[in-house]
Design a protein around this motif. Structure first.
Motif, short mmCIF file in Angstrom:
data_model
loop_
_atom_site.label_atom_id
_atom_site.label_comp_id
_atom_site.label_asym_id
_atom_site.label_seq_id
_atom_site.Cartn_x
_atom_site.Cartn_y
_atom_site.Cartn_z
N ALA A 1 1.16 -1.87 0.38
CA ALA A 1 0.21 -0.09 -0.22
C ALA A 1 1.31 1.64 -0.22
CB ALA A 1 -1.03 -0.04 0.96
N GLU A 2 0.51 1.91 -0.70
CA GLU A 2 1.15 3.45 -0.52
C GLU A 2 0.69 4.56 0.07
OE1 GLU A 2 1.72 7.14 -3.99
OE2 GLU A 2 2.28 4.52 -4.35
N ILE B 1 -2.82 -4.94 8.87
CA ILE B 1 -3.40 -5.64 7.39
C ILE B 1 -2.15 -6.34 6.99
CG2 ILE B 1 -3.27 -4.44 5.71
CD1 ILE B 1 -4.19 -1.62 6.78
N ASN B 2 -1.47 -6.42 7.36
CA ASN B 2 -0.23 -7.87 7.63
C ASN B 2 0.63 -7.29 5.95
OD1 ASN B 2 -0.37 -9.73 9.58
ND2 ASN B 2 -2.33 -10.57 8.37
N LEU B 3 0.45 -6.22 5.54
CA LEU B 3 0.90 -5.68 4.81
C LEU B 3 2.66 -6.36 4.10
CD1 LEU B 3 0.03 -1.95 4.32
CD2 LEU B 3 -0.43 -3.73 2.57
N HIS B 4 3.16 -6.67 2.82
CA HIS B 4 4.16 -7.10 2.63
C HIS B 4 5.52 -5.43 2.48
CE1 HIS B 4 7.96 -9.42 1.77
NE2 HIS B 4 7.70 -8.52 0.78
N LYS B 5 4.78 -4.64 2.15
CA LYS B 5 5.67 -3.20 1.82
C LYS B 5 5.33 -1.74 1.56
CE LYS B 5 8.16 -1.91 -2.68
NZ LYS B 5 8.40 -2.12 -3.73
N VAL B 6 5.23 -0.70 2.70
CA VAL B 6 4.34 0.32 2.20
C VAL B 6 5.54 0.89 1.33
CG1 VAL B 6 3.99 2.42 3.85
CG2 VAL B 6 3.54 -0.20 4.99
N GLN B 7 4.97 1.86 0.77
CA GLN B 7 5.34 2.88 -0.09
C GLN B 7 5.06 3.94 0.26
OE1 GLN B 7 5.38 1.05 -4.02
NE2 GLN B 7 4.01 2.37 -4.26
N ILE B 8 5.62 5.30 0.28
CA ILE B 8 5.16 6.84 -0.54
C ILE B 8 6.23 7.15 -1.38
CG2 ILE B 8 5.46 9.12 0.79
CD1 ILE B 8 5.45 7.38 3.87
N CYS B 9 5.69 7.60 -1.95
CA CYS B 9 6.45 8.90 -2.66
C CYS B 9 6.39 10.70 -3.18
CB CYS B 9 5.28 8.85 -4.67
SG CYS B 9 5.70 7.02 -5.21
N CYS C 1 11.13 8.45 8.82
CA CYS C 1 10.09 6.98 8.92
C CYS C 1 10.72 6.08 8.30
CB CYS C 1 9.28 6.57 8.26
SG CYS C 1 7.32 8.52 8.87
N GLY C 2 11.97 6.13 8.09
CA GLY C 2 13.06 4.96 7.73
C GLY C 2 12.57 4.41 6.47
N LEU C 3 12.11 4.59 5.86
CA LEU C 3 11.92 4.13 3.81
C LEU C 3 12.79 4.28 3.44
CD1 LEU C 3 8.71 5.22 5.07
CD2 LEU C 3 8.31 4.65 3.03
N THR C 4 13.51 3.21 2.46
CA THR C 4 14.75 3.33 2.11
C THR C 4 13.80 4.03 0.05
OG1 THR C 4 15.25 1.62 2.24
CG2 THR C 4 16.34 1.96 0.37
N TYR C 5 14.87 4.59 -0.24
CA TYR C 5 14.73 5.33 -1.91
C TYR C 5 15.32 4.03 -2.61
CZ TYR C 5 15.62 7.93 -6.18
OH TYR C 5 15.83 8.51 -6.93
N GLU C 6 14.04 3.89 -3.53
CA GLU C 6 13.55 2.90 -4.08
C GLU C 6 14.14 3.53 -5.92
OE1 GLU C 6 10.73 0.88 -4.82
OE2 GLU C 6 11.38 0.27 -2.80
N GLY C 7 13.47 5.10 -6.06
CA GLY C 7 14.02 5.86 -7.44
C GLY C 7 13.36 6.62 -7.90
N ILE D 1 9.47 0.55 2.46
CA ILE D 1 10.27 -0.81 3.76
C ILE D 1 9.21 -1.83 3.99
CG2 ILE D 1 8.22 1.02 5.26
CD1 ILE D 1 10.36 0.45 7.41
N LEU D 2 9.97 -2.69 3.92
CA LEU D 2 9.33 -3.68 3.44
C LEU D 2 9.32 -4.40 5.52
CD1 LEU D 2 11.77 -5.53 1.09
CD2 LEU D 2 9.68 -4.53 0.82
N ILE D 3 8.37 -5.55 5.26
CA ILE D 3 7.51 -6.16 6.62
C ILE D 3 9.56 -6.71 7.49
CG2 ILE D 3 7.25 -8.56 5.91
CD1 ILE D 3 5.68 -6.58 8.36
N ASP D 4 10.05 -7.14 6.81
CA ASP D 4 10.99 -7.46 7.58
C ASP D 4 12.60 -6.24 8.45
OD1 ASP D 4 10.80 -10.48 7.11
OD2 ASP D 4 11.59 -10.49 5.35
N GLU D 5 12.55 -5.48 7.23
CA GLU D 5 12.81 -4.09 7.53
C GLU D 5 12.68 -3.28 8.40
OE1 GLU D 5 14.74 -2.86 3.58
OE2 GLU D 5 12.80 -2.40 3.37
#
Length: 189
Positions: A98-99, A129-137, A152-158, A178-182
């Motif tokens: 989800a974004e 919600i049990n998401l695997h990935k959360v993204q923000i743009c 918030c600790g998110l990683t830049y993807e591109g 950010i992924l669930i494991d992170e």
């Protein structure tokens, strides 16, 4: 995924909850009628009670009947004012991501409210919600939003180049996630 809908989240200084018609006046006062704030957010501004009520009737409040709808009013505990909103506006059930989108009124910016709300909604996404990935743009020029995302600790993807047309120029769209494991690793520290 486990769709649970928009439930109330409480943080140190905020209550994130479903929008209510009683929020309309403070929304107009604090953010939704501010043309620049809404322009930066990428949404039209709503400068009358009737316009916001129509938004509620056609999108916000009416959608709370759906368990896969996630949109919170950001309420400052101290004042009881609706100072912004935050949502999972893009929810991909098939791929478990989800974004997030958010906006906070200008008088409340720079106080950590967007970061506090975003961290809470990220936790909700992974834990409820049990998401695997959360993204923000965000737009390349939106330094304030990038600061929130980094805190918030998110990683830049591109960056998608020239994604937005902004009156007289084009601007890129930056992706962070950010992924669930992170998330679990950060929470364990």
């Amino acid at each position: 995924m486990n769709h649970v809908g928009t439930k109330t989240i409480e943080t140190e200084r905020l209550i994130l909850r479903r929008f209510e018609y009683s929020d309309i006046d403070s929304m107009i006062r604090n953010w939704i009628a501010d043309e620049k704030t809404q322009w930066d957010y990428g949404e039209p501004y709503y400068d009358t009670y009737e316009k916001v009520k129509e938004l509620f009737d056609t999108k916000y409040v009416v959608s709370y009947d759906n368990d896969d709808y996630y949109r919170w009013a950001i309420i400052e505990k101290e004042s009881g004012e609706c100072i912004g909103q935050i949502a999972y506006y893009l929810v991909d059930t098939r791929n478990h991501f989800a974004e997030i989108e958010y906006v906070v009124g200008p008088a409340f910016q720079g106080k950590g409210y967007a970061t506090e709300a975003t961290k809470a909604v990220i936790s909700y996404g992974f834990e409820q919600i049990n998401l695997h990935k959360v993204q923000i743009c965000c737009r390349v020029s939106n330094e304030k939003s990038r600061n929130v995302i980094e805190k918030c600790g998110l990683t830049y993807e591109g960056t998608l180049r020239d994604y937005f047309h902004r009156i007289d120029h084009y601007e890129g769209k930056m992706y962070f996630s950010i992924l669930i494991d992170e998330y679990k690793c950060k929470e364990a520290k």
